[in-house]
Enzyme design. Structure first.
Site, short mmCIF file in Angstrom:
data_model
loop_
_atom_site.label_atom_id
_atom_site.label_comp_id
_atom_site.label_asym_id
_atom_site.label_seq_id
_atom_site.Cartn_x
_atom_site.Cartn_y
_atom_site.Cartn_z
N SER A 97 -19.33 -3.35 -37.58
CA SER A 97 -19.39 -3.45 -36.12
C SER A 97 -19.56 -4.92 -35.70
N GLY A 136 -18.47 -6.85 -23.05
CA GLY A 136 -19.00 -5.92 -22.05
C GLY A 136 -17.89 -5.25 -21.27
N LEU A 137 -17.56 -4.04 -21.67
CA LEU A 137 -16.59 -3.24 -20.91
C LEU A 137 -17.26 -1.98 -20.37
N GLU A 139 -19.60 0.81 -18.86
CA GLU A 139 -20.65 0.80 -17.83
C GLU A 139 -21.45 2.10 -17.91
N GLY A 143 -18.02 5.45 -19.94
CA GLY A 143 -17.24 4.50 -20.72
C GLY A 143 -15.81 4.92 -20.96
N SER A 144 -15.54 6.22 -20.94
CA SER A 144 -14.16 6.65 -21.27
C SER A 144 -13.17 6.24 -20.20
N GLU A 369 -15.27 2.74 -29.01
CA GLU A 369 -13.86 2.34 -29.09
C GLU A 369 -12.95 3.51 -28.75
N THR A 371 -13.62 7.76 -27.53
CA THR A 371 -14.15 8.93 -28.24
C THR A 371 -13.00 9.66 -28.93
N PHE A 389 -5.20 12.63 -18.63
CA PHE A 389 -6.45 11.95 -18.23
C PHE A 389 -6.71 12.16 -16.75
P1 TGC Z 1 -3.37 2.87 -18.01
O1 TGC Z 1 -4.00 2.73 -16.68
O2 TGC Z 1 -2.18 3.75 -18.20
O3 TGC Z 1 -2.96 1.45 -18.63
C1 TGC Z 1 -3.46 0.27 -18.13
C2 TGC Z 1 -2.68 -0.86 -18.77
O4 TGC Z 1 -3.13 -1.06 -20.11
C3 TGC Z 1 -2.04 -0.90 -21.03
N1 TGC Z 1 -2.61 -0.19 -22.19
C4 TGC Z 1 -2.87 -0.79 -23.36
N2 TGC Z 1 -2.66 -2.02 -23.79
C5 TGC Z 1 -3.05 -2.30 -25.06
N3 TGC Z 1 -3.65 -1.42 -25.87
C6 TGC Z 1 -3.88 -0.15 -25.45
N4 TGC Z 1 -4.48 0.72 -26.27
C7 TGC Z 1 -3.48 0.22 -24.15
N5 TGC Z 1 -3.56 1.36 -23.43
C8 TGC Z 1 -3.02 1.08 -22.24
C9 TGC Z 1 -1.02 -0.08 -20.29
O5 TGC Z 1 0.26 -0.30 -20.79
C10 TGC Z 1 -1.17 -0.61 -18.88
O6 TGC Z 1 -0.53 -1.87 -18.81
P2 TGC Z 1 0.18 -2.32 -17.43
O7 TGC Z 1 0.90 -3.59 -17.78
O8 TGC Z 1 1.10 -1.21 -17.06
O9 TGC Z 1 -0.91 -2.52 -16.43
O10 TGC Z 1 -4.50 3.31 -18.94
P3 TGC Z 1 -4.41 4.49 -19.91
O11 TGC Z 1 -4.14 5.74 -19.13
O12 TGC Z 1 -3.50 4.20 -21.04
O13 TGC Z 1 -5.90 4.49 -20.42
C11 TGC Z 1 -6.68 5.62 -20.35
C12 TGC Z 1 -7.62 5.62 -21.54
C13 TGC Z 1 -8.58 6.78 -21.36
C14 TGC Z 1 -6.81 5.82 -22.82
C15 TGC Z 1 -8.37 4.28 -21.60
O14 TGC Z 1 -9.05 4.07 -20.41
C16 TGC Z 1 -9.31 4.23 -22.77
O15 TGC Z 1 -8.91 3.83 -23.86
N6 TGC Z 1 -10.61 4.63 -22.59
C17 TGC Z 1 -11.62 4.49 -23.62
C18 TGC Z 1 -12.40 3.24 -23.38
C19 TGC Z 1 -12.91 2.63 -24.64
O16 TGC Z 1 -12.41 2.82 -25.73
N7 TGC Z 1 -13.95 1.82 -24.53
C20 TGC Z 1 -14.46 1.10 -25.65
C21 TGC Z 1 -15.43 0.05 -25.21
S1 TGC Z 1 -15.67 -1.25 -26.40
C22 TGC Z 1 -16.50 -0.54 -27.66
O17 TGC Z 1 -16.73 0.62 -27.73
C23 TGC Z 1 -16.91 -1.46 -28.73
S2 TGC Z 1 -17.77 -0.76 -30.04
C24 TGC Z 1 -17.44 -1.96 -31.18
C25 TGC Z 1 -18.27 -1.92 -32.37
O18 TGC Z 1 -19.50 -1.98 -32.29
O19 TGC Z 1 -17.64 -1.92 -33.45
P1 FAD Z 2 -18.42 9.33 -21.52
O1 FAD Z 2 -17.21 8.55 -21.18
O2 FAD Z 2 -19.35 9.71 -20.44
O3 FAD Z 2 -17.95 10.66 -22.29
C1 FAD Z 2 -18.82 11.79 -22.46
C2 FAD Z 2 -18.04 12.92 -23.13
O4 FAD Z 2 -16.96 13.33 -22.28
C3 FAD Z 2 -17.41 12.53 -24.46
O5 FAD Z 2 -17.51 13.59 -25.37
C4 FAD Z 2 -15.93 12.31 -24.11
O6 FAD Z 2 -15.06 12.53 -25.20
C5 FAD Z 2 -15.77 13.39 -23.05
N1 FAD Z 2 -14.61 13.14 -22.16
C6 FAD Z 2 -14.35 12.03 -21.46
N2 FAD Z 2 -13.22 12.16 -20.77
C7 FAD Z 2 -12.73 13.39 -21.05
C8 FAD Z 2 -11.58 14.13 -20.64
N3 FAD Z 2 -10.66 13.60 -19.82
N4 FAD Z 2 -11.42 15.38 -21.14
C9 FAD Z 2 -12.32 15.92 -21.99
N5 FAD Z 2 -13.43 15.28 -22.40
C10 FAD Z 2 -13.63 14.03 -21.94
N6 FAD Z 2 -18.89 -0.52 -25.25
C11 FAD Z 2 -18.57 -1.81 -24.98
O7 FAD Z 2 -17.98 -2.11 -23.96
N7 FAD Z 2 -18.90 -2.81 -25.85
C12 FAD Z 2 -19.57 -2.57 -27.02
O8 FAD Z 2 -19.84 -3.49 -27.78
C13 FAD Z 2 -19.94 -1.22 -27.30
N8 FAD Z 2 -20.66 -0.95 -28.42
C14 FAD Z 2 -21.15 0.32 -28.62
C15 FAD Z 2 -22.04 0.57 -29.66
C16 FAD Z 2 -22.59 1.84 -29.83
C17 FAD Z 2 -23.57 2.08 -30.92
C18 FAD Z 2 -22.18 2.89 -28.97
C19 FAD Z 2 -22.73 4.28 -29.16
C20 FAD Z 2 -21.30 2.66 -27.95
C21 FAD Z 2 -20.79 1.36 -27.75
N9 FAD Z 2 -19.96 1.08 -26.65
C22 FAD Z 2 -19.59 -0.21 -26.38
C23 FAD Z 2 -19.67 2.12 -25.67
C24 FAD Z 2 -18.62 3.12 -26.09
O9 FAD Z 2 -17.35 2.58 -26.04
C25 FAD Z 2 -18.76 4.34 -25.18
O10 FAD Z 2 -19.94 5.02 -25.56
C26 FAD Z 2 -17.57 5.26 -25.26
O11 FAD Z 2 -16.40 4.64 -24.75
C27 FAD Z 2 -17.82 6.56 -24.48
O12 FAD Z 2 -18.31 6.31 -23.20
P2 FAD Z 2 -19.64 7.06 -22.70
O13 FAD Z 2 -20.68 6.88 -23.75
O14 FAD Z 2 -19.96 6.57 -21.35
O15 FAD Z 2 -19.25 8.59 -22.69
#
Ligand code: TGC
Ligand code: FAD
Length: 389
Positions: A97, A136-137, A139, A143-144, A369, A371, A389
């Site tokens: 991580s 920081g992405l 909130e 987060g989803s 990254e 769910t 979505f």
């Molecule tokens: P959409 O609104 O359709 O797209 C917006 C724009 O983004 C482009 N795009 C991408 N580009 C690159 N990579 C991807 N995977 C992309 N997905 C979409 C898309 O082409 C569009 O571009 P433009 O030019 O048309 O504006 O968005 P979507 O419907 O695709 O997204 C919905 C969804 C649910 C998939 C997305 O919001 C999502 O992935 N949600 C999950 C959020 C998430 O993963 N958060 C993680 C936070 S960071 C973290 O967890 C770090 S932990 C690290 C660690 O400790 O190891």
């Molecule tokens: P929510 O988005 O509230 O989701 C709750 C539940 O609802 C999940 O089971 C999900 O799968 C489900 N769900 C959501 N949407 C749907 C749908 N459309 N249909 C059916 N089910 C759905 N984020 C950062 O930005 N930077 C970091 O460095 C980072 N590090 C992390 C480290 C750790 C240890 C953890 C636990 C998380 C970290 N995250 C980070 C955040 C992480 O990316 C989020 O926890 C994750 O994206 C899910 O968001 P949430 O926790 O708000 O859950």
């Protein structure tokens, strides 16, 4: 009789690697065996990230490993980066991580979206591990769905003023800079926020049962004022942060293979030595079925990530392919870790063995990254053409 196959590499994936890729894997594997495994159980117990390992990780070129040498980075290919993630996570998801966030979520956006000054100022120091970043992405309200971003950045003369909060941020309390995504009048933009800026606060999350050997924080922004020079100028919109996630998720497809191999190896040894009903546990068909299933799952995951890496190195990797591999490999690893915990019986519930630590860590890895559900829906959208979505 033919030579027996390597249980951890049944399809001889090693033979598909280049000499350089094998060397990278062996170097990081040695680091994990000698420097991580002896301390990581205690780190997990004490909820401590081993910061003392950062200089060594940096000196091996593990931070920003794929970025160009002109910025002080190692210029490795994507497969090598994947192998780094695999070997680090064989030690603990917390180490991987740390490397993922520093490399893919902080150095990558500076490289891909930053100005030349940003790259020269930050990348060499980050590669040396002297400047640590967080991303920081997410909130607190969800987060989803990062499009529903409430953190704002408002233009004020030549400055930006940031207000809002981010949650679950890896490295938050370790970081010197935060890559912060905020809503502006022109859409979502990224900012480099030095963590000593007035109004910025990082608050560590305690009581975690997962990723205990990793720092996780909430970030709070109360009129945080930064100059326009700290804005990442070359991207606007959600594709900025999602582009970083694609890099990090790619690495995460490899990491859980390492965690699964660690658990599988431990359960394999244990089941051969544990005598129950006058025979080794491993002599029972019910146990062999479980072990064979693990080998099958690990082999499939290895092939998936290697092909993904080859596609990435060829510039052909698609986000949907990353989603499928992240979903598959996290699910594979968490199932294996839990089954290994079961094979160890009562001994499996303490951190003297690694299965429960990996199983608990993987609860985060399958959530962050994106769910599991998010990645399933990305694949569902691809195959149906319908956005659920
Ligand atoms: P959409 O609104 O359709 O797209 C917006 C724009 O983004 C482009 N795009 C991408 N580009 C690159 N990579 C991807 N995977 C992309 N997905 C979409 C898309 O082409 C569009 O571009 P433009 O030019 O048309 O504006 O968005 P979507 O419907 O695709 O997204 C919905 C969804 C649910 C998939 C997305 O919001 C999502 O992935 N949600 C999950 C959020 C998430 O993963 N958060 C993680 C936070 S960071 C973290 O967890 C770090 S932990 C690290 C660690 O400790 O190891
Ligand atoms: P929510 O988005 O509230 O989701 C709750 C539940 O609802 C999940 O089971 C999900 O799968 C489900 N769900 C959501 N949407 C749907 C749908 N459309 N249909 C059916 N089910 C759905 N984020 C950062 O930005 N930077 C970091 O460095 C980072 N590090 C992390 C480290 C750790 C240890 C953890 C636990 C998380 C970290 N995250 C980070 C955040 C992480 O990316 C989020 O926890 C994750 O994206 C899910 O968001 P949430 O926790 O708000 O859950």
């Amino acid at each position: 009789m033919a030579a027996r196959l390597d249980p951890f590499d049944l399809f001889d994936i090693r033979s598909l690697l280049t000499d350089e890729e094998r060397m990278v894997q062996d170097t990081v594997a040695r680091f994990t065996d000698e420097r991580v495994l002896p301390i990581i159980g205690d780190c997990f117990d004490q909820a401590r990230f081993p910061t003392e390992l950062i200089p060594e990780m940096a000196s091996m070129g593990l931070l920003g490993a794929t970025l160009p040498e002109e910025y002080g980075c190692a210029g490795m290919n994507a497969v090598s980066y994947g192998l780094i993630c695999q070997e680090l996570e064989r030690g603990d998801s917390g180490l991987r991580s740390f490397a993922s966030v520093q490399s893919s979520l902080c150095m990558y956006p500076i490289y891909a979206y930053g100005s030349e000054e940003h790259k020269r100022q930050y990348l060499p120091a980050m590669a040396r591990g002297e400047v640590i970043g967080c991303f920081g992405l997410t909130e607190p309200h969800g987060g989803s769905d990062p499009a529903n971003m409430k953190t704002t950045a408002k233009k004020d003369g030549g400055d930006w003023v940031i207000n809002g909060a981010k949650m679950w941020i890896t490295n938050g309390n370790l970081a010197h800079i935060a890559i912060v995504w905020a809503q502006t009048e022109e859409g979502i933009q990224g900012f480099i926020v030095p963590t000593d800026t007035p109004g910025f606060k990082a608050q560590e999350v305690h009581k975690k049962m997962s990723l205990r050997a990793s720092v996780t924080s909430g970030l709070f922004f109360d009129d945080v004022r930064i100059p326009d020079a700290n804005r990442l100028p070359n991207v606007k919109g959600l594709k900025g942060p999602l582009g970083c996630l694609t890099q990090a998720r790619y690495g995460i497809t490899w990491g859980p293979i390492g965690a699964a191999i660690a658990c599988f190896g431990e359960a394999l040894e244990y089941s051969k030595e544990r005598i129950l009903f006058n025979r080794p546990l491993a002599a029972n068909q019910a146990v062999q079925l479980k072990l064979a299933e693990m080998a099958r799952q690990i082999t499939s995951a290895q092939l998936l990530s290697l092909q993904l890496g080859r596609l990435k190195d060829a510039g052909k990797m698609q986000p949907t392919q990353v989603s499928l591999a992240k979903w598959n490999n996290c699910r594979m690893a968490i199932d294996i870790a839990r089954t290994c915990r079961d094979i160890l019986g009562g001994a499996g519930i303490t951190t003297e063995h690694s299965a429960i630590r990996h199983a608990l860590n993987l609860e985060s890895v399958i959530t962050y990254e994106g769910t599991e559900t998010v990645h399933q829906l990305v694949v569902g959208r691809e195959v149906t053409g319908i956005n659920a979505f």
